[in-house]
Design an enzyme around this catalytic site. Structure first.
Site, PDB file in Angstrom:
ATOM      1  N   ASP A  72       3.356   3.468   2.905  1.00  0.00           N
ATOM      2  CA  ASP A  72       4.798   3.305   2.872  1.00  0.00           C
ATOM      3  C   ASP A  72       5.290   3.580   1.465  1.00  0.00           C
ATOM      4  OD1 ASP A  72       7.399   2.698   3.145  1.00  0.00           O
ATOM      5  OD2 ASP A  72       7.111   0.671   3.904  1.00  0.00           O
ATOM      6  N   SER A 121       9.065  14.898 -17.364  1.00  0.00           N
ATOM      7  CA  SER A 121       9.842  13.826 -17.975  1.00  0.00           C
ATOM      8  C   SER A 121      11.320  14.188 -18.091  1.00  0.00           C
ATOM      9  CB  SER A 121       9.276  13.488 -19.355  1.00  0.00           C
ATOM     10  OG  SER A 121       9.135  14.657 -20.122  1.00  0.00           O
ATOM     11  N   ASP A 135      14.512   1.751   0.850  1.00  0.00           N
ATOM     12  CA  ASP A 135      14.060   1.387   2.181  1.00  0.00           C
ATOM     13  C   ASP A 135      15.082   0.422   2.769  1.00  0.00           C
ATOM     14  OD1 ASP A 135      12.612   0.858   4.404  1.00  0.00           O
ATOM     15  OD2 ASP A 135      10.752   0.369   3.344  1.00  0.00           O
ATOM     16  N   ILE A 192      24.367   4.836   8.839  1.00  0.00           N
ATOM     17  CA  ILE A 192      25.136   5.191  10.033  1.00  0.00           C
ATOM     18  C   ILE A 192      24.306   4.809  11.253  1.00  0.00           C
ATOM     19  CG2 ILE A 192      26.196   7.083  11.326  1.00  0.00           C
ATOM     20  CD1 ILE A 192      26.371   8.589   8.617  1.00  0.00           C
ATOM     21  N   ASN A 220      17.037   6.012   9.763  1.00  0.00           N
ATOM     22  CA  ASN A 220      16.941   6.906   8.608  1.00  0.00           C
ATOM     23  C   ASN A 220      17.705   6.383   7.387  1.00  0.00           C
ATOM     24  OD1 ASN A 220      19.515   7.359   9.440  1.00  0.00           O
ATOM     25  ND2 ASN A 220      19.180   9.467  10.103  1.00  0.00           N
ATOM     26  N   ASN A 279      14.663  -1.058   5.837  1.00  0.00           N
ATOM     27  CA  ASN A 279      13.998  -2.074   6.654  1.00  0.00           C
ATOM     28  C   ASN A 279      12.538  -2.122   6.258  1.00  0.00           C
ATOM     29  OD1 ASN A 279      12.914  -3.792   8.500  1.00  0.00           O
ATOM     30  ND2 ASN A 279      13.914  -2.855  10.279  1.00  0.00           N
ATOM     31  N   ASP A 298      19.743   6.263  16.500  1.00  0.00           N
ATOM     32  CA  ASP A 298      20.000   5.021  15.753  1.00  0.00           C
ATOM     33  C   ASP A 298      20.922   4.060  16.496  1.00  0.00           C
ATOM     34  OD1 ASP A 298      18.362   5.984  13.847  1.00  0.00           O
ATOM     35  OD2 ASP A 298      19.860   6.105  12.237  1.00  0.00           O
ATOM     36  N   GLU A 351      25.606   7.984  15.025  1.00  0.00           N
ATOM     37  CA  GLU A 351      24.756   8.981  14.389  1.00  0.00           C
ATOM     38  C   GLU A 351      24.892  10.329  15.110  1.00  0.00           C
ATOM     39  OE1 GLU A 351      22.264   8.217  11.697  1.00  0.00           O
ATOM     40  OE2 GLU A 351      21.915  10.382  11.571  1.00  0.00           O
ATOM     41  N   ASP A 406       0.857  -1.154   0.000  1.00  0.00           N
ATOM     42  CA  ASP A 406       0.000   0.000   0.000  1.00  0.00           C
ATOM     43  C   ASP A 406       0.908   1.223   0.000  1.00  0.00           C
ATOM     44  OD1 ASP A 406      -2.317   1.412   2.379  1.00  0.00           O
ATOM     45  OD2 ASP A 406      -1.765   1.944   0.346  1.00  0.00           O
TER      46      ASP A 406
HETATM   47  C1  LIG Z   1      13.533  -3.882  11.121  1.00  0.00           C
HETATM   48  O1  LIG Z   1      12.439  -3.439  11.876  1.00  0.00           O
HETATM   49  C2  LIG Z   1      11.921  -4.394  12.758  1.00  0.00           C
HETATM   50  C3  LIG Z   1      10.648  -3.841  13.363  1.00  0.00           C
HETATM   51  O2  LIG Z   1      10.887  -2.596  13.951  1.00  0.00           O
HETATM   52  C4  LIG Z   1      12.985  -4.728  13.793  1.00  0.00           C
HETATM   53  O3  LIG Z   1      12.495  -5.701  14.682  1.00  0.00           O
HETATM   54  C5  LIG Z   1      14.233  -5.235  13.079  1.00  0.00           C
HETATM   55  O4  LIG Z   1      15.272  -5.435  14.015  1.00  0.00           O
HETATM   56  C6  LIG Z   1      14.690  -4.260  12.036  1.00  0.00           C
HETATM   57  N1  LIG Z   1      15.750  -4.852  11.246  1.00  0.00           N
HETATM   58  C7  LIG Z   1      16.920  -4.282  11.082  1.00  0.00           C
HETATM   59  C8  LIG Z   1      17.890  -5.009  10.226  1.00  0.00           C
HETATM   60  O5  LIG Z   1      17.224  -3.227  11.594  1.00  0.00           O
END
Ligand SMILES: *[C@@H]1O[C@H](CO)[C@@H](O)[C@H](O)[C@H]1NC(C)=O
Ligand SMILES: *[C@@H]1O[C@H](CO)[C@@H](O)[C@H](O)[C@H]1NC(C)=O
Ligand SMILES: *[C@@H]1O[C@H](CO)[C@@H](O)[C@H](O)[C@H]1NC(C)=O
Ligand SMILES: *[C@@H]1O[C@H](CO)[C@@H](O)[C@H](O)[C@H]1NC(C)=O
Ligand SMILES: *[C@@H]1O[C@H](CO)[C@@H](O)[C@H](O)[C@H]1NC(C)=O
Ligand SMILES: *[C@@H]1O[C@H](CO)[C@@H](O)[C@H](O)[C@H]1NC(C)=O
Ligand SMILES: CC(=O)N[C@H]1CO[C@H](CO)[C@@H](O)[C@@H]1O
Length: 575
Positions: A188, A263, A205, A233, A229, A207, A223, A245, A184
């Protein structure tokens, strides 16, 4: 996720090279005002020309040449299969006609892919046959009189509606659906898939299972546990316990780049090898499936948001790569919100795909670059369709208000002007078009006039032999640029500052000439309209230098920790 489908539905038509730059989901061409068969006719003439020229280049029969063309195509997206189906259906007629010295125009009119409506001019790419057109066409019709294929081509505006292709169209749709982790998109907008508006268009993306992890956001808890993000890092320095970070990015004022474009911004590009018989080989079509699933755009190497090395080998980098070089904390923070056919008048239909949270995300640099479609269209009389300064003013103000309520404070918006497109005609009209190079029979002037006749030109008003019209279009473009400039100097917004930059094609041309190049080398050869990769990167270079000189705050400072980031994180996960 509607947009990608549109081009995919015409994938079988690929061949049929739809020049769908202005006839796109974003534009409001209604079938009643546009020639519905224009693209089909154009496609037919291109494909038949290629078949004819392959036979000539390889001194082979037409039959062998059709087989050769299909054999060059990749299996992906059923391109090869579709090609064989098409030649099975229309091959016998094409063989008969080409073997009696009929050219592609005659073949396509005979097979009814091209039509001349009563009272309308006859549209043709090649010089007319020596014998009278009517006589030639009649002769050709006699040759294929009883052909069973004719009933199919008659209603061919949508090639998927042809009975023998309906099944394959279904298969293609299904294959794509199954190959893409469709989501969807409203919830996202970031993707781990390259095409279909995936990370070729905006930062990958990192994750897919965490909606709150995406490029451009302010880091969550520095982080410590996860790269929220996606800039590559994260984690904690074991030496002192400080999150990387925080150590490397705090106070570096990270920012992203977002292009609101058309275009040209998305880098529309049809490879000349796809239509040039003398250069065609197995290698020529390798990148075709990717291009088709990117709506024939190449944002991954574009001037604003490109992140891959340039194909042309030019050393200038995109705006995104420069921002990344300046501050590695900006890694992956790019969005290409561009669409074929986009203009000030239809941006509101897709601006919501911009993804920026005013509170959660870092500020961004927005480049508003609607550089053509406000004055360009394919109508027989393009002038009444052009945007007026008044209309531009009101739609740009609406866009800016939208941005003000969706951008983090401290963002920057640059309004980019329109070019003076007279260089298109001036530099190309007497050069040979790719399909005309082998026999020196089709120039860009012929090609433009064919597009205009079919009413499928991306820009009738500049791609025209009518000097008055070209001049008038440049005048209007200048008025629109002035409107943008006025807005930039007179309006203030709370969440961003606002600038105006000219579209400096003249300066870019001069720069290119200084390097020994010629102006025509800066234009896409197949469509004869869009700036090519070199031009886009040179334009990006100019814009960057201008901003650095006059408004350095837009770009931010060099991050002194860049070397350490490289040391610890290497390529930061790549793109
Ligand atoms: C991705 O997100 C999920 C849910 O927040 C988390 O459990 C998982 O550790 C994350 N994976 C990485 C590689 O950061
Ligand atoms: C092309 O093929 C024909 C028949 O195979 C042959 O007679 C002719 O010499 C060839 N021409 C060239 C230029 O190779
Ligand atoms: C936005 O940021 C500017 C400085 O960049 C600051 O002067 C202004 O007060 C901020 N506005 C709001 C509403 O936070
Ligand atoms: C050239 O364009 C102008 C402006 O659209 C138009 O008025 C004029 O009729 C055109 N001339 C020709 C020969 O088509
Ligand atoms: C171009 O347009 C301008 C203003 O509309 C006019 O003054 C000028 O004479 C025109 N030039 C040509 C060559 O048509
Ligand atoms: C556009 O460029 C042409 C050729 O360089 C020039 O003659 C014309 O005056 C320019 N038009 C505008 C509106 O700047
Ligand atoms: C204008 C436009 O089409 N922008 C696209 C940028 O990419 C996202 C997906 O990544 C699309 O949803 C947008 O439509």
């Amino acid at each position: 996720m509607k947009s990608p489908w549109n081009i995919l539905l015409v994938t079988p038509l690929f061949l049929l090279l739809p020049l769908r730059t202005s006839a796109s989901p974003a534009s409001d061409d209604s079938p009643s005002t546009r020639n519905p068969n224009g693209h089909t006719c154009l496609a037919c003439v291109a494909v038949v020309s290629v078949i004819e020229q392959l036979a000539q280049v390889h001194n082979s029969t037409v039959e062998t040449s059709m087989e050769r063309l299909c054999s060059y195509l990749p299996e992906k997206l059923f391109l090869k299969t579709t090609c064989y189906l098409v030649i099975e259906m229309f091959g016998p007629d094409i063989i008969k006609l080409l073997s009696t010295d009929m050219n592609a125009d005659v073949v396509c009119h005979t097979l009814k892919f091209c039509k001349q409506d009563p009272g309308q001019p006859l549209c043709h790419l090649y010089p007319l046959p020596k014998e009278a057109w009517k006589f030639t066409l009649e002769k050709a019709r006699q040759i294929v009189k009883k052909s069973p294929a004719l009933k199919y081509s008659r209603s061919s505006a949508d090639i998927c509606s042809l009975p023998f292709l309906a099944k394959i169209c279904q298969k293609i749709k299904l294959a794509i659906k199954n190959s893409v982790p469709f989501k969807d998109v409203d919830s996202d907008k970031y993707s781990v898939f390259p095409t279909l508006r995936g990370y070729h268009w905006r930062g990958r993306d990192c994750n897919d299972s965490n909606k709150m992890a995406y490029p451009g956001r302010r880091p969550d808890n520095w982080d410590v546990h996860e790269d929220s993000n996606c800039n590559g890092i994260w984690g904690v320095d074991p030496k002192d316990g400080i999150p990387y970070e925080k150590k490397f990015c705090e106070g570096s004022q990270p920012r992203g780049i977002i292009l609101l474009g058309d275009s040209a911004g998305a880098h529309f590009h049809i490879s000349p090898e796809w239509i040039t018989a003398s250069q065609m080989s197995l290698k020529s079509f390798v990148n075709l499936p990717t291009a088709l699933t990117n709506e024939l755009n190449w944002p991954q190497i574009s001037g604003a948001t490109g992140f891959l090395d340039s194909i042309s080998g030019i050393k200038e980098k995109s705006i995104y790569l420069r921002l990344r070089k300046r501050n590695h904390c900006n890694h992956r923070d790019y969005q290409n919100i561009s669409r074929n056919g986009a203009s000030s008048q239809n941006l509101d239909r897709f601006i919501e795909s911009l993804s920026r949270d005013p509170l959660l995300d870092h500020p961004a640099i927005i480049i508003y670059a609607m550089i053509g479609n406000d004055v360009c269209n394919g109508k027989a009389d393009p002038v009444p369709e052009m945007t007026t300064p008044k209309k531009l003013y009101s739609s740009v103000m609406k866009t800016l208000k939208y941005l003000n309520s969706h951008l983090p404070n401290g963002s920057h918006v640059i309004l980019y002007g329109l070019p003076n497109g007279t260089f298109l005609w001036d530099n190309l009209h007497n050069r040979y078009y790719p399909l005309g190079q082998l026999n020196k029979d089709v120039t860009y002037a012929h090609f433009y006039s064919f597009l205009n006749c079919l009413q499928v030109s991306p820009c009738h008003s500049w791609m025209s032999s009518n000097k008055t019209l070209r001049n008038l279009t440049s005048e209007r473009a200048k008025q629109l640029s002035n409107t943008l400039k006025n807005i930039a100097t007179s309006q203030k917004f709370t969440n961003f500052d606002l600038f105006y930059a000219d579209f400096d094609f003249q300066e870019v041309t001069e720069e290119w000439q200084k390097r020994g190049g010629e102006p025509w080398q800066l234009i896409e050869p197949v469509d004869g309209f869009h700036p090519n990769e070199v031009a886009l990167l040179l334009l990006a270079d100019r814009l960057w230098k201008k901003v650095e000189l006059h408004w350095p705050q837009v770009l931010g400072k060099e991050n002194p920790f860049n070397p350490q980031i490289e040391q610890v994180f290497g390529d930061q996960g790549g793109h």
